[in-house]
Design a protein around this motif. Structure first.
Motif, short mmCIF file in Angstrom:
data_model
loop_
_atom_site.label_atom_id
_atom_site.label_comp_id
_atom_site.label_asym_id
_atom_site.label_seq_id
_atom_site.Cartn_x
_atom_site.Cartn_y
_atom_site.Cartn_z
N TYR A 87 35.59 56.06 51.18
CA TYR A 87 36.06 55.88 52.55
C TYR A 87 37.50 56.36 52.76
CZ TYR A 87 37.70 51.59 50.26
OH TYR A 87 38.25 50.69 49.39
N GLU A 88 38.17 56.83 51.71
CA GLU A 88 39.49 57.43 51.90
C GLU A 88 39.35 58.69 52.75
OE1 GLU A 88 42.19 56.05 51.01
OE2 GLU A 88 41.43 54.50 49.64
N THR A 89 40.35 58.94 53.60
CA THR A 89 40.25 60.04 54.57
C THR A 89 40.00 61.37 53.88
OG1 THR A 89 41.78 58.86 56.04
CG2 THR A 89 41.43 61.22 56.44
N HIS A 90 40.73 61.65 52.82
CA HIS A 90 40.56 62.95 52.16
C HIS A 90 39.18 63.07 51.52
CE1 HIS A 90 42.03 60.25 48.97
NE2 HIS A 90 41.37 61.01 48.12
N ASN A 91 38.62 61.96 51.07
CA ASN A 91 37.28 62.00 50.49
C ASN A 91 36.20 62.15 51.56
OD1 ASN A 91 37.82 61.97 47.75
ND2 ASN A 91 37.90 59.73 47.64
N LEU A 92 36.42 61.54 52.70
CA LEU A 92 35.46 61.71 53.81
C LEU A 92 35.40 63.17 54.25
CD1 LEU A 92 36.19 58.53 55.97
CD2 LEU A 92 34.17 58.99 54.57
N LYS A 93 36.56 63.81 54.35
CA LYS A 93 36.58 65.23 54.72
C LYS A 93 35.91 66.08 53.65
CE LYS A 93 40.86 64.96 57.42
NZ LYS A 93 42.27 65.43 57.55
N ARG A 132 28.81 76.25 42.02
CA ARG A 132 30.23 76.61 41.87
C ARG A 132 31.08 75.88 42.90
NH1 ARG A 132 27.90 81.75 40.99
NH2 ARG A 132 28.27 82.32 43.18
N TYR A 133 30.59 75.80 44.11
CA TYR A 133 31.35 75.14 45.18
C TYR A 133 31.56 73.66 44.85
CZ TYR A 133 32.93 73.78 49.82
OH TYR A 133 33.68 73.30 50.87
N LEU A 134 30.50 72.98 44.41
CA LEU A 134 30.63 71.56 44.08
C LEU A 134 31.55 71.36 42.88
CD1 LEU A 134 26.92 70.38 44.50
CD2 LEU A 134 28.82 70.07 46.10
N HIS A 135 31.51 72.30 41.95
CA HIS A 135 32.37 72.19 40.76
C HIS A 135 33.83 72.42 41.12
CE1 HIS A 135 34.32 73.78 37.04
NE2 HIS A 135 33.65 72.78 36.48
N ASP A 136 34.07 73.37 42.03
CA ASP A 136 35.45 73.70 42.40
C ASP A 136 36.01 72.78 43.48
OD1 ASP A 136 35.27 75.81 40.62
OD2 ASP A 136 34.70 77.27 42.17
N HIS A 137 35.18 72.00 44.12
CA HIS A 137 35.63 71.09 45.19
C HIS A 137 35.14 69.67 44.91
CE1 HIS A 137 35.66 75.13 46.99
NE2 HIS A 137 36.64 74.69 47.75
N PRO A 138 35.64 69.06 43.85
CA PRO A 138 35.20 67.70 43.52
C PRO A 138 35.79 66.68 44.49
CG PRO A 138 36.97 68.34 42.07
CD PRO A 138 36.67 69.55 42.91
N MET A 139 35.23 65.48 44.43
CA MET A 139 35.77 64.39 45.23
C MET A 139 37.13 64.00 44.68
SD MET A 139 33.47 63.90 47.55
CE MET A 139 33.96 62.33 48.26
N GLY A 140 38.03 63.56 45.58
CA GLY A 140 39.37 63.19 45.17
C GLY A 140 39.45 61.78 44.64
N GLN A 141 40.66 61.33 44.39
CA GLN A 141 40.86 59.99 43.88
C GLN A 141 40.61 58.95 44.97
OE1 GLN A 141 44.81 59.91 42.29
NE2 GLN A 141 44.25 60.96 40.39
N GLY A 142 40.25 57.77 44.52
CA GLY A 142 40.02 56.70 45.48
C GLY A 142 38.55 56.59 45.86
#
Length: 575
Positions: A347-353, A334-344
């Motif tokens: 190495y994008e900052t939001h994806n690294l976090k 559920r966590y992985l489904h509700d918190h997918p990787m963002g666009q880009g």
């Protein structure tokens, strides 16, 4: 590391294939198969597992080839493990079924050619230890397993299935099939025997007496306890009988017969080809021509999806079911489904976090995903695809037998499955541990000739545990493909398949010939399927399997031999 990776792949590939028939025919759950595989793989490995190790250690590349250079010997078997494990891991990841046994043997031959030239590799028979003897099993083992499986299923069909009322025949003849399964299991332990006990050196009369005696004892116990319980459940149709009541044995004869339209409370063992989203109504009477017209009309309305897209949808059904789980795996999915990787990119900052936040859930999924995988949901056919249509035709040519009859053999299949697992531990653990044993001996002694020393028990135990781990955590990749993709499965068929494969493996292992568990179970599956008619077998899948076995030989050999040749012939500069 490569030795353990090879053992892990062995479990994910060959052990999964050995248990695929039991799980696919619903005789046992995936988790139950994990427990049984752990116990019997270890038993087979620790009692008789070292026998085939000498073939791979010394039968393909003579120890004299290394001229006492322990470093070259270590490098050779390390490259062999790296090449074989890399190939099998790639194939398992892509659900392509290959033989881990022949991958390793081919890799050893490849490093042998790179080390000392083709003339120093034992291509001939070599007293049953050369490549000629080993690769002879490529043709002999599947054929023998097919014959054994067909004979056993033919026996079941003649004694039980063709009867006008097969349910009583299944109940009353159950002790006989317990006798057969118990004798084979005992034979594999006593006749092959633990080298430390010297049971294999006993006279033939002793071996036959103990093996048959064990089978007879199991048959008597089944007649006392199992037959009354089964009689109450499927003939008297007692809805209140519980599993634990098998221990009460003869007391169950006093239970009354059910009245009215009561039915036996047994599982449904039928294989469902279509998925849960199918729009087809099973009660509709639609001709083949009408169905083709409907498919063409639907195709004009919406674009057809590719096989990859349909497979992704099938995987998503599995994921959705796991997300409903209340345990750790459910939380992680559920966590992985509700918190997918963002666009880009990653190495994008939001994806690294986000990647860091997902690590705990990914670790949980990696550890528990295989234990909770729903094999039956993943095996559901996808209607409208060439594969789905082909399997529907295959299933239509297989005779379906009453669930009450199949229920009888679901218990016998547990014995045959455990026997097959024991046989795999006896045969394949020796294949997997052999290169590691050579590397360890060369490293610890500094003498290439020490490879002839016996394999240590602790090494066999470590490899056996790693094989089981491969089955538990990664075996679903093979099981979802191999379960019902060759022919129709049911407990009575699965019993015949597993017993035929187990007998074949034990016979070949007795003569110290490494054979592939996957080849044996595949051969037995085809042999049983053919009894239902030529069209009751998915010959395309069989052809792909045979092709994968053949291409494994050169590919694994090159993956191991080329790095060995490069390292040995790399430029050397003076000090």
């Amino acid at each position: 590391m490569f030795a353990l990776l090879d053992a892990f792949n062995n479990g994910a590939n060959d052990v999964a294939n050995a248990w695929a028939t039991s799980v696919s025919s619903r005789s046992i759950s995936y988790r139950g198969a994990m427990v049984c595989a752990t116990v019997f793989e270890l038993l087979g490995a620790l009692t008789v597992g070292a026998r085939t190790a000498d073939t791979i250690k010394n039968g393909i590349i003579p120890p004299s080839t290394f001229q006492g250079n322990a470093g070259v010997q270590m490098l050779a078997f390390t490259c062999a493990l790296a090449g074989a494990s890399s190939w099998v891991m790639w194939c398992t990841r892509n659900s392509a079924h290959v033989s881990s046994t022949y991958s390793l043997i081919s890799a050893v031959a490849g490093v042998g050619v790179a080390t000392a030239g083709a003339r120093n590799v034992q291509w001939g028979w070599n007293n049953g230890k050369g490549l000629g003897a080993i690769f002879a099993g490529l043709a002999m083992a599947p054929v023998c397993a097919a014959a054994f499986g067909a004979i056993i299923f033919g026996l079941i069909r003649t004694i039980v299935h063709v009867r006008k009322n097969p349910v009583p025949w299944a109940v009353w003849t159950a002790p006989f099939f317990f006798l057969v399964a118990g004798t084979v299991c005992a034979l594999s332990i006593v006749y092959k025997g633990s080298p430390n006990l010297g049971l294999d050196k006993r006279p033939p009369w002793f071996i036959a007496s103990v093996s048959v005696g064990t089978g007879v004892g199991l048959a008597i116990l089944s007649a006392i306890f199992f037959v009354p319980w089964l009689h109450a459940k499927v003939i008297k149709k007692d809805q209140n009988v519980k599993g634990w009541q098998v221990l009460t044995g003869p007391a169950l004869w006093a239970t009354p017969y059910a009245t009215g339209d009561a039915v036996a409370k047994v599982p449904d063992y039928s294989v469902i080809q279509h998925g849960p989203e199918s729009a087809r109504n099973s009660t509709d009477d639609i001709s083949v021509d009408d169905e083709k017209i409907m498919v063409e009309q639907v195709a004009e309305i919406r674009p057809l999806k590719t096989q990859k897209e349909l497979n992704q949808e099938a995987d998503e059904r599995v994921y959705a079911k796991l997300r409903q789980n209340k345990g750790a795996i459910g939380w992680a999915m559920r966590y992985l489904h509700d918190h997918p990787m963002g666009q880009g990119a990653i190495y994008e900052t939001h994806n690294l976090k986000r990647a860091v936040q997902r690590i705990p859930a990914m670790v949980v999924v990696a550890a528990l995903y295989g234990m909770h995988y729903d094999i039956h949901t993943a095996q559901a056919g996808i209607e409208g695809t060439p594969e789905g249509n082909r399997m529907e035709r295959v299933y239509s040519h297989a005779t379906k037998y009453p669930n009450e009859v199949e229920h009888t053999y679901s218990f016998i299949q547990l014995i045959t499955a455990c026997t097959a697992s024991f046989a795999h531990g006896a045969n394949d653990v020796g294949n997997a541990v052999a290169p590691w044993a050579v590397i360890y001996s060369a490293w610890s002694t500094g003498d290439a000739a020490k490879s002839k020393l016996p394999v240590a028990t602790w090494q066999i135990a470590v490899v056996a545990l790693t094989i089981v781990a491969g089955f538990v955590f990664y075996g679903y990749n093979i099981m979802r493909v191999m379960g019902n993709k060759l022919t129709y499965h049911s407990p009575s068929r699965g019993t015949s398949m597993e017993l035929g494969a187990a007998i074949t493996i034990l016979v070949f292992s007795q003569y110290k010939l490494p054979v592939s568990t996957s080849m044996c179970i595949t051969g037995a599956t085809v042999g049983v399927g053919v009894l239902g008619g030529y069209k009751a077998v998915n010959w395309q899948r069989v052809g792909l399997l045979v092709l994968s076995w053949i291409v494994t030989i050169p590919i694994a050999g090159m993956l191991a031999g080329i790095p060995m040749a490069i390292i040995l012939n790399a430029p050397r500069f003076g000090i």
